[in-house]
Write a protein that holds these residues in place. Structure first.
Motif, short mmCIF file in Angstrom:
data_model
loop_
_atom_site.label_atom_id
_atom_site.label_comp_id
_atom_site.label_asym_id
_atom_site.label_seq_id
_atom_site.Cartn_x
_atom_site.Cartn_y
_atom_site.Cartn_z
N ALA B 51 0.74 -1.44 -0.13
CA ALA B 51 0.12 0.21 0.13
C ALA B 51 0.88 1.16 -0.21
O ALA B 51 0.58 1.98 -0.79
N ALA B 55 0.56 4.21 -2.64
CA ALA B 55 0.28 5.45 -2.42
C ALA B 55 1.91 6.59 -2.73
O ALA B 55 1.52 7.29 -3.47
N THR B 70 -6.33 -1.57 -2.52
CA THR B 70 -6.60 -1.22 -1.38
C THR B 70 -8.02 -1.67 -1.27
O THR B 70 -7.83 -1.69 0.33
N HIS B 73 -5.60 -4.19 1.49
CA HIS B 73 -5.05 -3.58 2.53
C HIS B 73 -5.80 -3.46 3.62
O HIS B 73 -5.78 -3.24 5.00
N ARG B 74 -7.08 -2.63 3.28
CA ARG B 74 -8.30 -2.40 4.68
C ARG B 74 -8.67 -3.40 4.75
O ARG B 74 -8.77 -3.38 6.47
N HIS B 78 -7.88 -3.95 8.87
CA HIS B 78 -9.21 -4.16 10.06
C HIS B 78 -8.76 -5.11 10.65
O HIS B 78 -9.32 -5.37 11.97
N CYS B 80 -5.83 -6.51 11.47
CA CYS B 80 -5.09 -5.83 12.98
C CYS B 80 -5.51 -4.91 13.87
O CYS B 80 -5.54 -4.71 15.24
N ALA B 110 4.33 -2.76 14.90
CA ALA B 110 3.78 -1.54 14.44
C ALA B 110 3.69 -0.39 14.84
O ALA B 110 4.09 0.56 13.84
N ASP B 116 4.55 4.42 10.26
CA ASP B 116 3.15 4.02 10.25
C ASP B 116 2.29 2.82 10.49
O ASP B 116 3.07 1.68 9.71
N PRO B 117 2.21 2.74 11.61
CA PRO B 117 1.39 1.57 11.87
C PRO B 117 0.07 0.84 10.77
O PRO B 117 0.71 -0.76 10.56
N ALA B 118 0.13 1.42 9.99
CA ALA B 118 -0.41 1.03 8.96
C ALA B 118 0.16 0.70 8.02
O ALA B 118 0.02 -0.27 6.89
#
Lengths: 89, 368
Positions: B51, B55, B70, B73-74, B78, B80, B110, B116-118
């Protein structure tokens, strides 16, 4: 004047199309898109809808009148879901 | 030339690392390659890295592929968040019963070790508990509806000799409760008191939680890669984050490594990370890992983990050497040779397991 701030129990992650929010006490995840990330950053501390609307409008160079109804709608939704909480002075 | 799924996967794992020689594909991956690439991204928990690369427009994708990235990753984020919700309730419960814990691996990395934890997806939770509180923690979790995967061979075995135990919630989430960082001889040599040094705190949704200090987390990341026969790229990325970005105290880290005889494991982990992520920059630790010459006995110990298909029974048998006292060695062997009925059920007979363990031990040491 009512200000709003992130709920203390909200877990969140940014994603490519917005933000995912989940309360640790239960309930479903909420997915908000658009200027969600900026909105969430701004509500790290108590802020009024008007001031957040003005800041988002400035960020995207849009008229405040155009942005404010959308911010108000999202805030109402997030307050209803317990993601944001109102702080009355 | 079209990039392969393998090459692209390594490039994604190394995305934005200083000094990596991996190139991102120059054009979107073809339809014949994309599905297997994306499946491996998900399996290896690399959705956050992919991601980030998409980006930053470093990874070229079609509109459809972008939509898939997208969504994938979402979905992983979710997952997580649901795991973090479970983490909060679990550590609260442990705390209420006076049980100390440290958050290990993905959930801690993370928040503490990525910008960024993402960027760092994870698929389960890992907690460290003290040996003397292991049984209490296990019974508490069982009482709260967690299902334990395998019973301990004999009462008291876990808190004395085992790496830990795996539990699953009714919703299918996995929680690994560790006593030490690895199974077998390398795990038994770890100085457990060092893992409980001044913790690093972080917050999850406003709840403060504790992890191990930076150098101990880096050691754990090295164990994840160094004793795996087929280490994951995400684990290597963790090591690269520690060695290239974190303000690590190198001397303290090497003291920890030497104290637990983990130099062969750590050297292998760092060597594989630099090789597979094609990192050209040389650091003091990468140079050390490249120069490291493994001793014969350590090579045999390492083969128990890295030789494909070696059973955990073989690792357990090799553990005997790492147990200091004769009496403890005897208890350890007795538990393996005469395990309880619950443990044996569904695992084959004691003789079958022992025979296989001894055979694996021989195969692994001969291959070393």
């Amino acid at each position: 004047m009512t200000t709003y701030v992130r709920g203390p129990d909200v877990l969140w992650r940014s994603c490519l199309d917005g933000l995912l929010l989940l309360r640790d006490s239960g309930g479903e995840a909420v997915h908000i898109t658009g200027s969600a990330f900026e909105l969430w950053q701004l509500f790290a501390h108590p802020r009024s809808v008007d001031s957040v609307g003005a800041e988002i409008a400035a960020l995207y160079r849009l008229p405040v009148d155009e942005v404010l109804p959308h911010v108000r709608e999202v805030v109402d939704q997030l307050v209803g879901q317990g993601i944001l909480r109102g702080v009355t002075r | 030339m079209t990039a392969s799924a393998d090459e692209s996967l390594r490039a994604v794992a190394a995305f934005a690392l200083p000094g990596t020689l991996h190139d991102m594909p120059h054009e979107p991956l073809p339809a014949g390659v994309w599905p297997s690439f994306l499946a491996r991204v998900r399996r290896d928990n690399l959705t956050g890295q992919l991601a980030a690369a998409v980006a930053a427009e470093a990874m070229p994708v079609t509109d459809d592929q972008c939509a898939e990235v997208t969504a994938v990753h979402r979905e992983s984020m979710h997952n997580c968040l649901l795991l973090e919700r479970l983490l909060i309730s679990t550590v609260r419960s442990l705390g209420e019963h006076g049980i100390d814990y440290r958050v290990l691996k993905g959930a801690a990395y993370a928040h503490l070790d990525y910008p960024d934890p993402a960027c760092r997806a994870f698929g389960d939770l890992d907690l460290l508990v003290r040996s003397e509180q292991f049984d209490l923690a296990a019974s508490l979790l069982a009482g709260e509806g967690y299902r334990r995967h395998f019973p301990e061979p004999r009462r008291g075995f876990d808190r004395r000799f085992n790496k830990g135990a795996t539990f699953t919630t009714g919703d299918g989430f996995e929680l690994d409760v560790h006593r030490t960082l690895a199974l077998g001889p390398f795990g038994l040599r770890i100085r457990l008191d060092r893992l409980w040094a001044d913790p690093d705190p972080f917050t999850v949704g406003g709840t403060p939680v504790l992890s191990m200090p930076l150098e101990q987390r880096a050691l754990n990341a090295c164990f994840s890669v160094g004793i795996d026969a087929a280490p994951r790229l995400m684990g290597m990325r963790d090591i690269a984050e520690f060695l290239l970005h974190a303000p690590m105290d190198r001397d303290l880290f090497m003291t920890l490594v030497d104290e637990c005889g983990a130099a062969p494991v750590v050297a292998r982990a760092i060597y594989l990370t630099w090789r597979d992520l094609a990192i050209a920059d040389v650091t003091a630790l990468s140079a050390w890992a490249r120069r490291y010459r493994i001793e014969e006995r350590a090579r045999r110990d390492l083969a128990l983990y890295t030789y494909p298909g070696v059973s955990t029974t073989a690792q357990s048998l090799a553990s005997v050497r790492a147990i200091p006292r004769l009496r403890d060695k005897a208890s350890f062997l007795a538990a393996l040779v005469f395990p309880g009925e619950d443990f044996v059920r569904g695992r084959g007979s004691m003789h079958t397991r022992l025979r296989r363990g001894l055979k694996d031990l021989r195969r692994a040491t001969e291959s070393a």
